[in-house]
Design a protein around this motif. Structure first.
Motif, PDB file in Angstrom:
ATOM      1  N   PRO A   1       0.831  -1.207   0.000  1.00  0.00           N
ATOM      2  CA  PRO A   1       0.000   0.000   0.000  1.00  0.00           C
ATOM      3  C   PRO A   1       0.865   1.258   0.000  1.00  0.00           C
ATOM      4  O   PRO A   1       1.931   1.269   0.609  1.00  0.00           O
ATOM      5  CB  PRO A   1      -0.802  -0.109   1.300  1.00  0.00           C
ATOM      6  N   THR A   2       0.425   2.295  -0.707  1.00  0.00           N
ATOM      7  CA  THR A   2       1.116   3.582  -0.600  1.00  0.00           C
ATOM      8  C   THR A   2       0.803   4.164   0.775  1.00  0.00           C
ATOM      9  O   THR A   2      -0.176   3.779   1.419  1.00  0.00           O
ATOM     10  CB  THR A   2       0.614   4.583  -1.657  1.00  0.00           C
ATOM     11  N   ARG A   3       1.630   5.096   1.210  1.00  0.00           N
ATOM     12  CA  ARG A   3       1.396   5.724   2.517  1.00  0.00           C
ATOM     13  C   ARG A   3       0.032   6.417   2.544  1.00  0.00           C
ATOM     14  O   ARG A   3      -0.699   6.355   3.529  1.00  0.00           O
ATOM     15  CB  ARG A   3       2.509   6.743   2.788  1.00  0.00           C
ATOM     16  N   HIS A   4      -0.302   7.063   1.423  1.00  0.00           N
ATOM     17  CA  HIS A   4      -1.585   7.759   1.314  1.00  0.00           C
ATOM     18  C   HIS A   4      -2.752   6.781   1.500  1.00  0.00           C
ATOM     19  O   HIS A   4      -3.648   7.013   2.312  1.00  0.00           O
ATOM     20  CB  HIS A   4      -1.657   8.446  -0.051  1.00  0.00           C
ATOM     21  N   HIS A   5      -2.716   5.675   0.759  1.00  0.00           N
ATOM     22  CA  HIS A   5      -3.771   4.660   0.847  1.00  0.00           C
ATOM     23  C   HIS A   5      -3.823   4.063   2.260  1.00  0.00           C
ATOM     24  O   HIS A   5      -4.895   3.839   2.829  1.00  0.00           O
ATOM     25  CB  HIS A   5      -3.495   3.571  -0.191  1.00  0.00           C
ATOM     26  N   LEU A   6      -2.636   3.849   2.832  1.00  0.00           N
ATOM     27  CA  LEU A   6      -2.539   3.273   4.173  1.00  0.00           C
ATOM     28  C   LEU A   6      -3.240   4.157   5.207  1.00  0.00           C
ATOM     29  O   LEU A   6      -4.064   3.686   5.994  1.00  0.00           O
ATOM     30  CB  LEU A   6      -1.058   3.107   4.529  1.00  0.00           C
ATOM     31  N   MET A   7      -2.914   5.477   5.175  1.00  0.00           N
ATOM     32  CA  MET A   7      -3.428   6.363   6.212  1.00  0.00           C
ATOM     33  C   MET A   7      -4.869   6.803   5.930  1.00  0.00           C
ATOM     34  O   MET A   7      -5.622   7.093   6.846  1.00  0.00           O
ATOM     35  CB  MET A   7      -2.511   7.593   6.379  1.00  0.00           C
ATOM     36  N   ARG A   8      -5.247   6.851   4.633  1.00  0.00           N
ATOM     37  CA  ARG A   8      -6.599   7.290   4.290  1.00  0.00           C
ATOM     38  C   ARG A   8      -7.621   6.168   4.405  1.00  0.00           C
ATOM     39  O   ARG A   8      -8.770   6.401   4.777  1.00  0.00           O
ATOM     40  CB  ARG A   8      -6.632   7.841   2.857  1.00  0.00           C
ATOM     41  N   ASN A   9      -7.221   4.933   4.067  1.00  0.00           N
ATOM     42  CA  ASN A   9      -8.202   3.846   3.984  1.00  0.00           C
ATOM     43  C   ASN A   9      -7.908   2.668   4.908  1.00  0.00           C
ATOM     44  O   ASN A   9      -8.782   2.225   5.642  1.00  0.00           O
ATOM     45  CB  ASN A   9      -8.284   3.327   2.542  1.00  0.00           C
ATOM     46  N   VAL A  10      -6.664   2.170   4.845  1.00  0.00           N
ATOM     47  CA  VAL A  10      -6.374   0.915   5.546  1.00  0.00           C
ATOM     48  C   VAL A  10      -6.431   1.094   7.066  1.00  0.00           C
ATOM     49  O   VAL A  10      -7.110   0.335   7.762  1.00  0.00           O
ATOM     50  CB  VAL A  10      -4.995   0.346   5.126  1.00  0.00           C
ATOM     51  N   MET A  11      -5.736   2.122   7.601  1.00  0.00           N
ATOM     52  CA  MET A  11      -5.708   2.305   9.052  1.00  0.00           C
ATOM     53  C   MET A  11      -7.087   2.669   9.616  1.00  0.00           C
ATOM     54  O   MET A  11      -7.500   2.091  10.620  1.00  0.00           O
ATOM     55  CB  MET A  11      -4.649   3.342   9.467  1.00  0.00           C
TER      56      MET A  11
END
Ligand code: ZN
Length: 213
Positions: free
Chosen positions: A89-99
């Motif tokens: 995951p990109t950091r953006h995707h990680l912090m916006r969606n995954v976390m």
């Protein structure tokens, strides 16, 4: 793009060509072309989407035990640790969606365990030096169906500034509403903001003292 394309292609700047490491197909490129998207399309259509492995869960578990690890995910050195077809995951995707979805599923888990329980809330607060921020810790204690004492940590956000009764009161109300708690007692130390915030609740004083981080 959520994985490193350069695990799969070799770039030759002099001939302005890239070569697929899997099938040796070559692709020309010009400035401004949808280059990355074309290469990704090649991988997916010619080498099979089903070969991709998602590691969102594993990465989110890592970030949940050490939030500093979120900074690694966009680095090529981190990508180089993984075999081809790992979709990092990109950091953006990680912090916006995954976390956020991980936090929500943990909340849901806490909610389910606290359903129909009468709980004692253990609350403590720490102030960052200079009074910039106040951290609260909420623990719910209750007797479960097997008659055992359970202790669940309830996550809450830090509060701006020094401890204040009204801010803590709304934090407590928020926790009670979010988790549908039936609070029968509040256990804490002797701080005045805590006392004032819970003065209409059964209050048990645990210890003297003031906490500063
Ligand atoms: Zn290929």
């Amino acid at each position: 793009m959520s994985f490193s394309i350069w695990n799969h292609f070799t770039k030759d700047s002099s001939s302005r060509k890239v070569t697929c490491n899997l099938c040796s197909s070559s692709f020309g490129y010009t400035r401004g072309s949808l280059f990355g998207a074309n290469l990704k399309h090649h991988l997916e259509s010619d080498h099979g989407e089903d070969r991709f492995v998602d590691i969102d869960d594993e990465i989110s578990r890592l970030v949940s035990v050490d939030s500093s690890t979120q900074r690694f995910v966009d680095r090529p050195e981190f990508h180089a640790l993984f075999p081809p077809f790992t979709r990092i995951p990109t950091r953006h995707h990680l912090m916006r969606n995954v976390m956020p979805s991980r936090v929500e599923s943990l909340r849901q888990n806490i909610r389910e365990r606290l359903t129909d329980q009468r709980v004692s809330l253990c609350i403590d607060q720490w102030t960052i030096k200079g009074g910039r921020m106040t951290l609260s810790c909420f623990n719910a204690n209750f007797i479960n169906e097997k008659g055992e004492l359970e202790n669940l940590h309830i996550p809450v956000s830090p509060l701006d500034g020094r401890p204040a009764a009204d801010k803590l009161r709304s934090q407590i109300d928020d926790v009670i509403e979010k988790y549908q708690l039936e609070v029968v007692a509040v256990v804490s130390d002797s701080s005045s903001s805590l006392r004032n915030a819970v003065k209409d609740t059964l209050f048990i004083q645990m210890q003297q003292g003031h906490n500063t981080l």
